[in-house]
Design a protein around this motif. Structure first.
Motif, mmCIF file in Angstrom:
data_model
loop_
_atom_site.group_PDB
_atom_site.id
_atom_site.type_symbol
_atom_site.label_atom_id
_atom_site.label_comp_id
_atom_site.label_asym_id
_atom_site.label_seq_id
_atom_site.Cartn_x
_atom_site.Cartn_y
_atom_site.Cartn_z
ATOM 1 N N ALA A 3 -28.745 39.893 -66.248
ATOM 2 C CA ALA A 3 -28.218 40.884 -65.309
ATOM 3 C C ALA A 3 -29.312 41.861 -64.896
ATOM 4 C CB ALA A 3 -27.039 41.629 -65.926
ATOM 5 N N ASN A 4 -30.099 42.335 -65.849
ATOM 6 C CA ASN A 4 -31.181 43.262 -65.532
ATOM 7 C C ASN A 4 -32.231 42.605 -64.636
ATOM 8 O OD1 ASN A 4 -30.000 45.285 -67.024
ATOM 9 N ND2 ASN A 4 -31.229 44.914 -68.848
ATOM 10 N N GLY A 7 -31.194 42.768 -61.207
ATOM 11 C CA GLY A 7 -30.915 44.104 -60.714
ATOM 12 C C GLY A 7 -29.444 44.442 -60.696
ATOM 13 N N LEU A 8 -28.671 43.798 -61.568
ATOM 14 C CA LEU A 8 -27.231 44.023 -61.629
ATOM 15 C C LEU A 8 -26.885 44.890 -62.822
ATOM 16 C CD1 LEU A 8 -26.211 40.316 -61.008
ATOM 17 C CD2 LEU A 8 -26.303 42.142 -59.307
ATOM 18 N N GLU A 9 -25.857 45.698 -62.667
ATOM 19 C CA GLU A 9 -25.415 46.554 -63.753
ATOM 20 C C GLU A 9 -24.698 45.724 -64.816
ATOM 21 O OE1 GLU A 9 -22.522 50.418 -64.423
ATOM 22 O OE2 GLU A 9 -23.251 49.961 -62.416
ATOM 23 N N GLN A 10 -25.111 45.877 -66.069
ATOM 24 C CA GLN A 10 -24.524 45.137 -67.187
ATOM 25 C C GLN A 10 -23.016 45.344 -67.221
ATOM 26 O OE1 GLN A 10 -26.380 43.267 -69.373
ATOM 27 N NE2 GLN A 10 -24.708 42.657 -70.653
ATOM 28 N N LYS A 12 -20.813 44.408 -65.007
ATOM 29 C CA LYS A 12 -20.182 44.453 -63.682
ATOM 30 C C LYS A 12 -20.065 43.070 -63.046
ATOM 31 C CE LYS A 12 -19.618 48.884 -63.255
ATOM 32 N NZ LYS A 12 -18.344 49.516 -63.042
#
Length: 88
Positions: A3-4, A7-10, A12
């Motif tokens: 996720a990181n 660039g995604l919020e953990q 979500k």
């Protein structure tokens, strides 16, 4: 984690995959990935041999054959059935 890297919020976005291998297995076990779908190598081999024999004997075979697949996640990844389907 995956996720990181994207660039995604953990928490979500649920990340799922296809096939198996050490990266997928590790990501599922550590919670980065929800699960994955893996092929059924036993059926792939069995159906391939059956179709080859049928063709050798002059029989027709289906143009498309579904050889099966399995969903695996943290709950069933260690089961005997799934262990027979995945590889590292």
């Amino acid at each position: 984690n995956a996720a990181n890297e994207l660039g995604l919020e953990q928490g979500k976005v649920a990340i799922v995959g296809f096939d198996s291998g050490s990266a997928q297995i590790e990501a599922i076990k550590n919670g980065d990935m929800l699960g994955a779908v893996t092929q059924d190598p036993k059926s792939i081999g069995k159906i391939t041999v059956q179709n080859a024999l049928a063709l050798i004997n002059g029989e027709e075979v289906e143009e498309f054959t579904d050889t099966g697949s399995f969903w695996y996640d943290a709950e069933n990844i260690d089961s005997e059935e799934i262990q027979a389907m995945i590889y590292e």
